[in-house]
Design an enzyme around this catalytic site. Structure first.
Site, PDB file in Angstrom:
ATOM      1  N   PHE A 180     -10.164   0.062  -0.278  1.00 26.08           N
ATOM      2  CA  PHE A 180      -9.831  -0.831   0.828  1.00 26.08           C
ATOM      3  C   PHE A 180     -10.422  -2.193   0.526  1.00 26.08           C
ATOM      4  CE2 PHE A 180      -9.678  -2.663   5.011  1.00 26.08           C
ATOM      5  CZ  PHE A 180      -8.436  -2.224   5.441  1.00 26.08           C
ATOM      6  N   ASP A 208       0.866  -1.183   0.000  1.00 23.06           N
ATOM      7  CA  ASP A 208       0.000   0.000   0.000  1.00 23.06           C
ATOM      8  C   ASP A 208       0.903   1.234   0.000  1.00 23.06           C
ATOM      9  OD1 ASP A 208      -2.209   1.673   0.264  1.00 23.06           O
ATOM     10  OD2 ASP A 208      -2.464   1.300   2.399  1.00 23.06           O
ATOM     11  N   ARG A 266     -10.942 -12.190   6.823  1.00 26.50           N
ATOM     12  CA  ARG A 266      -9.720 -12.828   6.301  1.00 26.50           C
ATOM     13  C   ARG A 266     -10.040 -14.147   5.612  1.00 26.50           C
ATOM     14  NH1 ARG A 266      -5.324 -10.044   8.449  1.00 26.50           N
ATOM     15  NH2 ARG A 266      -5.524  -9.339  10.591  1.00 26.50           N
TER      16      ARG A 266
HETATM   17  P1  IMP Z   1       1.821  -0.431   3.826  1.00 22.24           P
HETATM   18  O1  IMP Z   1       2.879  -0.411   4.893  1.00 22.24           O
HETATM   19  O2  IMP Z   1       1.063   0.876   3.748  1.00 22.24           O
HETATM   20  O3  IMP Z   1       2.304  -0.883   2.477  1.00 22.24           O
HETATM   21  O4  IMP Z   1       0.688  -1.380   4.322  1.00 22.24           O
HETATM   22  C1  IMP Z   1       0.817  -2.686   4.327  1.00 22.24           C
HETATM   23  C2  IMP Z   1      -0.157  -3.293   5.330  1.00 22.24           C
HETATM   24  O5  IMP Z   1      -1.362  -2.534   5.511  1.00 22.24           O
HETATM   25  C3  IMP Z   1      -0.540  -4.610   4.770  1.00 22.24           C
HETATM   26  O6  IMP Z   1       0.273  -5.608   5.326  1.00 22.24           O
HETATM   27  C4  IMP Z   1      -1.983  -4.748   5.216  1.00 22.24           C
HETATM   28  O7  IMP Z   1      -1.988  -5.411   6.463  1.00 22.24           O
HETATM   29  C5  IMP Z   1      -2.492  -3.364   5.439  1.00 22.24           C
HETATM   30  N1  IMP Z   1      -3.353  -2.901   4.333  1.00 22.24           N
HETATM   31  C6  IMP Z   1      -3.072  -1.973   3.408  1.00 22.24           C
HETATM   32  N2  IMP Z   1      -4.089  -1.817   2.541  1.00 22.24           N
HETATM   33  C7  IMP Z   1      -5.044  -2.689   2.931  1.00 22.24           C
HETATM   34  C8  IMP Z   1      -6.361  -3.016   2.424  1.00 22.24           C
HETATM   35  O8  IMP Z   1      -6.870  -2.480   1.413  1.00 22.24           O
HETATM   36  N3  IMP Z   1      -7.037  -3.971   3.096  1.00 22.24           N
HETATM   37  C9  IMP Z   1      -6.537  -4.607   4.200  1.00 22.24           C
HETATM   38  N4  IMP Z   1      -5.317  -4.334   4.695  1.00 22.24           N
HETATM   39  C10 IMP Z   1      -4.582  -3.384   4.079  1.00 22.24           C
END
Ligand code: IMP
Ligand code: MG
Length: 168
Positions: free
Chosen positions: A137, A88, A150
């Site tokens: 999301f 993300d 999940r």
């Molecule tokens: P990042 O550090 O922003 O890349 O986020 C990574 C973590 O955020 C992932 O391991 C997910 O657990 C959570 N995450 C990010 N986007 C989503 C989503 O759309 N749905 C569910 N979890 C998400």
């Protein structure tokens, strides 16, 4: 999902051939992908987990990252693949890759099922990603909203009204 996981497994089998690999699943979101992926891997394989979570103020916005490496096997001198559900903002994998390099891993690559387009806040990019998705999301196939959903065998965008309402 199946086609995506097969594609990821094929790339890894080609890349590593018979070189040993340590796959580290990022808890909790990677567990479904981890289980499906490793059964298709053919190199000598070690499997472990580590924990990373961002405390979220607004439920679907990233927050402060908390990392726990205590569950992880020793990685010094090993080729490591970090496995997460989704890329993300990129902050999680960026930080975890640094931490594993600091632990003495020979190489640290990363793999995700999904990459959200236009959200990245770091220079780091995952080495392998099966699908790109728009900035929504999503839940299912390991991905959660407040630890729900999940278990869905598919990935679906969460209704914004449900995000606003929260879950019971
Ligand atoms: P990042 O550090 O922003 O890349 O986020 C990574 C973590 O955020 C992932 O391991 C997910 O657990 C959570 N995450 C990010 N986007 C989503 C989503 O759309 N749905 C569910 N979890 C998400
Ligand atoms: Mg996660």
């Amino acid at each position: 999902m199946e086609a995506g996981v097969r594609k990821l497994a094929t790339e890894l089998n080609r890349q590593y051939a018979d070189r040993p690999l340590t796959v580290l699943g990022v808890l909790t979101g990677s567990v479904v992908l981890l289980a499906d992926l490793i059964r298709q891997l053919e190199m000598p394989l070690r499997v472990g987990v580590l924990q990373a979570r961002s405390y979220r103020g607004v439920a679907t916005e990233p927050g402060e990252l908390v990392v726990n490496l205590e569950l992880m096997p020793a990685v010094a001198g090993c080729d490591v693949l970090l496995l997460d559900d989704i890329f993300d903002t990129g902050r999680t994998l960026d930080e975890l890759a640094r931490r594993l390099e600091a632990c003495g891993a020979t190489s640290v690559s990363s793999m995700v099922l999904l990459t959200k387009v236009g959200r990245c806040e770091v220079e780091y990019r995952p080495d392998y990603s099966a699908f790109e998705i728009p900035n929504e999301f999503v839940v299912g196939y390991g991905l959660d909203y407040q630890d729900h959903y999940r278990n869905l065998p598919f990935v679906a965008a969460l209704d914004p009204e449900e995000i606003a309402a929260g879950t019971q």
